[in-house]
Design a protein around this motif. Structure first.
Motif, PDB file in Angstrom:
ATOM      1  N   THR A 133      -0.799  50.907  39.479  1.00  0.00           N
ATOM      2  CA  THR A 133      -0.982  51.952  40.486  1.00  0.00           C
ATOM      3  C   THR A 133      -2.405  52.469  40.620  1.00  0.00           C
ATOM      4  OG1 THR A 133       0.121  53.914  41.388  1.00  0.00           O
ATOM      5  CG2 THR A 133      -0.535  54.015  39.071  1.00  0.00           C
ATOM      6  N   GLY A 134      -3.213  52.315  39.577  1.00  0.00           N
ATOM      7  CA  GLY A 134      -4.542  52.915  39.606  1.00  0.00           C
ATOM      8  C   GLY A 134      -5.659  51.912  39.787  1.00  0.00           C
ATOM      9  N   THR A 135      -5.370  50.828  40.484  1.00  0.00           N
ATOM     10  CA  THR A 135      -6.366  49.775  40.666  1.00  0.00           C
ATOM     11  C   THR A 135      -6.195  49.128  42.033  1.00  0.00           C
ATOM     12  OG1 THR A 135      -7.148  47.635  39.824  1.00  0.00           O
ATOM     13  CG2 THR A 135      -4.816  48.137  39.516  1.00  0.00           C
ATOM     14  N   ASP A 136      -7.280  48.598  42.565  1.00  0.00           N
ATOM     15  CA  ASP A 136      -7.207  47.852  43.827  1.00  0.00           C
ATOM     16  C   ASP A 136      -6.915  46.375  43.591  1.00  0.00           C
ATOM     17  OD1 ASP A 136      -7.779  50.117  45.365  1.00  0.00           O
ATOM     18  OD2 ASP A 136      -9.942  49.836  45.121  1.00  0.00           O
ATOM     19  N   THR A 137      -6.915  45.971  42.327  1.00  0.00           N
ATOM     20  CA  THR A 137      -6.621  44.574  41.981  1.00  0.00           C
ATOM     21  C   THR A 137      -5.528  44.550  40.913  1.00  0.00           C
ATOM     22  OG1 THR A 137      -8.442  44.607  40.369  1.00  0.00           O
ATOM     23  CG2 THR A 137      -8.924  43.740  42.576  1.00  0.00           C
ATOM     24  N   PRO A 138      -4.282  44.749  41.320  1.00  0.00           N
ATOM     25  CA  PRO A 138      -3.184  44.832  40.347  1.00  0.00           C
ATOM     26  C   PRO A 138      -3.048  43.571  39.499  1.00  0.00           C
ATOM     27  CG  PRO A 138      -2.468  45.542  42.526  1.00  0.00           C
ATOM     28  CD  PRO A 138      -3.817  44.916  42.703  1.00  0.00           C
ATOM     29  N   ASN A 139      -2.651  43.788  38.267  1.00  0.00           N
ATOM     30  CA  ASN A 139      -2.359  42.688  37.351  1.00  0.00           C
ATOM     31  C   ASN A 139      -0.910  42.876  36.893  1.00  0.00           C
ATOM     32  OD1 ASN A 139      -2.158  40.781  35.351  1.00  0.00           O
ATOM     33  ND2 ASN A 139      -4.075  41.308  34.338  1.00  0.00           N
ATOM     34  N   TYR A 140       0.002  42.483  37.761  1.00  0.00           N
ATOM     35  CA  TYR A 140       1.416  42.722  37.483  1.00  0.00           C
ATOM     36  C   TYR A 140       1.907  42.026  36.212  1.00  0.00           C
ATOM     37  CZ  TYR A 140       1.442  44.599  42.242  1.00  0.00           C
ATOM     38  OH  TYR A 140       1.177  45.329  43.362  1.00  0.00           O
ATOM     39  N   PRO A 141       1.489  40.787  35.944  1.00  0.00           N
ATOM     40  CA  PRO A 141       1.945  40.154  34.696  1.00  0.00           C
ATOM     41  C   PRO A 141       1.552  40.946  33.447  1.00  0.00           C
ATOM     42  CG  PRO A 141       1.069  38.497  36.183  1.00  0.00           C
ATOM     43  CD  PRO A 141       0.741  39.830  36.793  1.00  0.00           C
ATOM     44  N   ALA A 142       0.381  41.577  33.478  1.00  0.00           N
ATOM     45  CA  ALA A 142      -0.051  42.356  32.313  1.00  0.00           C
ATOM     46  C   ALA A 142       0.873  43.549  32.094  1.00  0.00           C
ATOM     47  CB  ALA A 142      -1.492  42.827  32.497  1.00  0.00           C
ATOM     48  N   PHE A 143       1.262  44.209  33.185  1.00  0.00           N
ATOM     49  CA  PHE A 143       2.180  45.340  33.027  1.00  0.00           C
ATOM     50  C   PHE A 143       3.552  44.864  32.570  1.00  0.00           C
ATOM     51  CE2 PHE A 143       5.360  48.340  34.767  1.00  0.00           C
ATOM     52  CZ  PHE A 143       5.055  49.414  33.943  1.00  0.00           C
ATOM     53  N   GLU A 144       4.007  43.764  33.126  1.00  0.00           N
ATOM     54  CA  GLU A 144       5.307  43.233  32.716  1.00  0.00           C
ATOM     55  C   GLU A 144       5.295  42.850  31.236  1.00  0.00           C
ATOM     56  OE1 GLU A 144       6.162  40.121  35.502  1.00  0.00           O
ATOM     57  OE2 GLU A 144       6.223  41.511  37.208  1.00  0.00           O
TER      58      GLU A 144
END
Length: 231
Positions: free
Chosen positions: A55-66
């Motif tokens: 949520t706090g970035t313009d370049t999400p790293n969804y795998p890292a959060f998962e």
């Protein structure tokens, strides 16, 4: 560690996260893991990952959060503390899946979350007073999204959402900075994204912008609320 020193450390990490200094927050969090209460460590770790990668970035790293979620998604949870931590993880997973429009996954997560919540809700007195406030917050968040996902014809769906939202509103006035900030953010996002009460959302993001002046995301959310309220 003395409770006040623990609180000060938790708040330093939290404020770094919410001022979007993610690398500094990560270093401080991981280097102090042995002395941070496991419950608070999970909150700080998952929330930091959510901000840094989603949520706090313009370049999400969804795998890292998962990957962060997976770390707390234990196959076997036996103690109350382990279950309480998993409930926190599930609350983030549910919001994340809704954000990504993965509705089927969210429905499955909702089911798991409710089973665990119903098991734990009468045992929250095992937590410290600050932890109990966080438990109240995540419980209200879970109940809000539970009712949001229910079919439209279910009785009391809206009333239950409003009751959960009211509970979160109360917690925005908590003396605990972490609880107050999380509550203010959750409520603001709900008003913006789900209830469509943009002026109310703007009030919460204005508060957050004042408290965390380095957080550009809060400024953007405040502007989004004002723009939508004007249309």
């Amino acid at each position: 560690m003395h409770p006040k020193a623990q609180d000060d450390l938790n708040n330093r990490i939290f404020r770094l996260t919410y001022n979007q200094h993610y690398d500094s927050a990560t270093v401080l969090l991981t280097s102090n893991q042995p002395i941070i209460d496991a419950y608070y460590y999970a909150v700080l770790d998952i929330d930091l990952s959510y901000w840094k990668n989603v949520t706090g970035t313009d370049t999400p790293n969804y795998p890292a959060f998962e990957q962060t979620l997976t770390k707390y998604n234990l196959r076997s949870v036996e103690t109350f503390d382990q279950k309480a931590i998993q409930l926190i993880m599930l609350s983030y997973q549910l919001r994340y899946q809704l954000k990504r429009y993965r509705v089927f996954d969210a429905i499955l997560t909702r089911k798991k979350t409710l089973i665990l919540f119903n098991e734990l809700k009468d045992r929250s007195t095992l937590l410290t007073s600050d932890q109990q406030e966080l438990f109240r917050l995540y419980s209200a968040l879970i109940l809000y999204f539970d009712n949001y996902l229910k079919p439209f014809f279910i009785a009391n769906k809206k009333e239950n959402r409003i009751a959960a939202l009211t509970e979160m509103e109360k917690l925005t006035h908590s003396e605990n900075n972490i609880t107050a900030t999380l509550s203010t953010y959750f409520v603001g996002k709900i008003y913006l994204d789900y209830e469509k009460e943009f002026r109310k959302g703007a009030q919460h993001f204005q508060t957050l912008s004042a408290d965390y002046p380095a957080n550009n995301r809060f400024k953007k959310l405040y502007e989004d609320c004002l723009s939508k309220a004007a249309n």
